[in-house]
Scaffold this active site. Sequence first.
Site, PDB file in Angstrom:
ATOM      1  CD  GLU A  12     -49.641  -2.227   8.643  1.00 39.47           C
ATOM      2  OE1 GLU A  12     -49.857  -3.376   9.082  1.00 39.47           O
ATOM      3  OE2 GLU A  12     -49.765  -1.199   9.313  1.00 39.47           O
ATOM      4  CB  SER A  50     -46.625   5.793   8.363  1.00 39.74           C
ATOM      5  OG  SER A  50     -47.094   5.359   7.129  1.00 39.74           O
ATOM      6  CE1 TYR A 106     -34.713 -16.207   3.460  1.00 36.77           C
ATOM      7  CE2 TYR A 106     -35.219 -15.982   5.796  1.00 36.77           C
ATOM      8  CZ  TYR A 106     -35.123 -16.763   4.651  1.00 36.77           C
ATOM      9  OH  TYR A 106     -35.453 -18.088   4.710  1.00 36.77           O
ATOM     10  CG  ASN A 166     -48.746 -12.519   9.932  1.00 35.75           C
ATOM     11  OD1 ASN A 166     -48.992 -12.317   8.748  1.00 35.75           O
ATOM     12  ND2 ASN A 166     -47.918 -13.454  10.341  1.00 35.75           N
TER      13      ASN A 166
END
Lengths: 254, 433
Positions: free
Chosen positions: B413, B208, B228, B290
Amino acid sequence: MSGRVLVGVKRVIDYAVKIRVKPDHSGVVTDGVKHSMNPFCEIAVEEAVKLKEKKLMKEVVVVSCGPQQSQETIRTALAMGADRGIHVEVSGKDYETLGPLQVSKILAALAKKEDAQLIILGKQAIDDDCNQTGQMTAALLDWPQGTFASEVSLEKDGIKVVREIDGGLETIKISTPAVLTADLRLNTPRYATLPNIMKAKKKKIANVKPADLGVDLTSRLEVLRVDEPPQRQAGMKVETVDDLVSKLKDAGKV
Amino acid sequence: MAAPFARIFSKSLRQIPRPWGSSCQSGLRSRSTKSLPVMGSDHTSGVVSFPPLQTYSEEESMMKDAVKKYAQERIAPFVSKMDENSAMDEEVIKSLFEQGLMGIEIDPEYGGTGSSFFASILVIEELAKVDPSVSVLCDIQNTLINVLFTKLGTPAQKEKYLSHLSTDMIGSFCLSEAESGSDAFALKTRAEKHKDFYVINGSKMWISNAEHAGVFLVMANVNPSAGYRGITCFIVDRETEGLEIGRKENKLGLRASSTCPVNFDNVKVPESNILGEIGHGYKYAIGMLNEGRIGIAAQMVGLAQGCFDHTVPYTRQRVQFGKRIFDFQGMQHQIAHVATQIEAARLLTYNAARLKEAGRPFIKEACMAKYFSAEVATLTTSKCIEWMGGVGFTKDYPIEKYYRDCKIGTIYEGTTNIQLSTMAKFIDKEFEQ
């Protein structure tokens, strides 16, 4: 020219709200109704802040007379760029009868106390449409007035004011100190940007009582009754001009 | 009786900074004597006051009103055109910066507004009532980009970027790839170390703000064998050689918000452009998302409310069978139901935001807020089209745009399924012996 500008702002019912008359016809409903700064006062604040930005005035002091909630209105003016505020506490019965005469006495007293060179007000408030405070203040101070201002320029030897009058535009030159009242086309008020709202928190609002200024708040007016405007009657369609004329004659209009 | 009562209350209250002061009356702005003070319980009398969730500090109240006015006057006129052309108007972007809406929590020393997270939430909600695309631009900047720089930036990085982020530069957050959406840590973008710089290769998708962004925060893996734990956050300027912004997606909704693939072809990035620590990128991503979750919840609440506010006046005007369609009981029940859902979504969102500000655990609540608000937005917009009837189906009225815009709420999200799984993990732990 450098000096202090005093700007008066009034907390009124928001222009977009549908006004309702109280059941006892003593006034309009204000409880729980959205209030905001009188639009003409916004224009006045904008003009004062512009003068300060052009370095023609040193300090913008904004004043409001009313209950606790008037402080919100002062805060909004501070967020637009005013330097500090003065809240003249008037509440209860006194606030209900507060009108241009008392406010102009307060403003005149403050102008002397604060040593103001210029007072800018909105031309009128959208709740009472009085259009008197500016004129009365000037008279009490014996200062010249530039009312219905659509253009203001500070010059070496005075203030040039272009006024919106019924016949068109009138340009006058008045000496300072002076009172100006703002009309619609004077400027377009700025939005309070978020950083300015934060800055406004740190600006001071002083608390003053009308008694401290030696002002008597007794009103010379008594509101007898408040009514809504009469319901609009339905119109009638007619086919020809002759019909129209005869209908008007019947109704006694011609 | 009062003493033990006060003790119980004071334990849980010690950490809630909530605005003291007047309860909210409809129409009147509620004020408090301070903005965001720490609320303590009154031990002497044992009486504690709990302001309603819709209680704002004076500054939050002023900001809400200022943004409402600004959005109505400066954004509303462009909404339809921006949606039609799939392009954000430059004037709108500029005015967002001018109003200080792009640096709400940034310190004034960097040109920001220096306000609170809750203020951002209110701004995002107000903007979404008018245009959810503009709201998401503001949301990403404030809840993702600015927060990452503020929390993790070195003084030099903050100096270089924060003052631009608050005044003239948009940022983009690059995590997702074609093969890794919900499974974010399976990302393949690679960053190879060479002496004092890294070379980034890979492709990001669904980014975005990419069309207008001046800086990209790119999650790339410096050590794939560590899984990760190799993911690192890099700051990449737009003009860096090798960074290519792909063609804008042609989307169902949120069309004015640009969503593009971003390709990295041997993009050289100095070591000093690492944000935070090497291999900690995954932590940062989770942490920021979050908080971003609450922002999206606010966007969905605003979207639902905006749509609702456009529709109810119509139902009060439209007359069929001799009465307003609002007066039919069937309609009244549906409208009241939707209004309740929006209120509930709003309260979940506000509470999650206040919890975060209080430094209390908020992740489960944030998930709940986002999941619920997205569902409510879908319900609201769908119902609103029905209530508007034929005109709701046409582009002449703004309702159909809200309907198209709401769908992304359940997807980006963190998809609804991910939110639900996350909540379940928390619930599972709560019941652990």
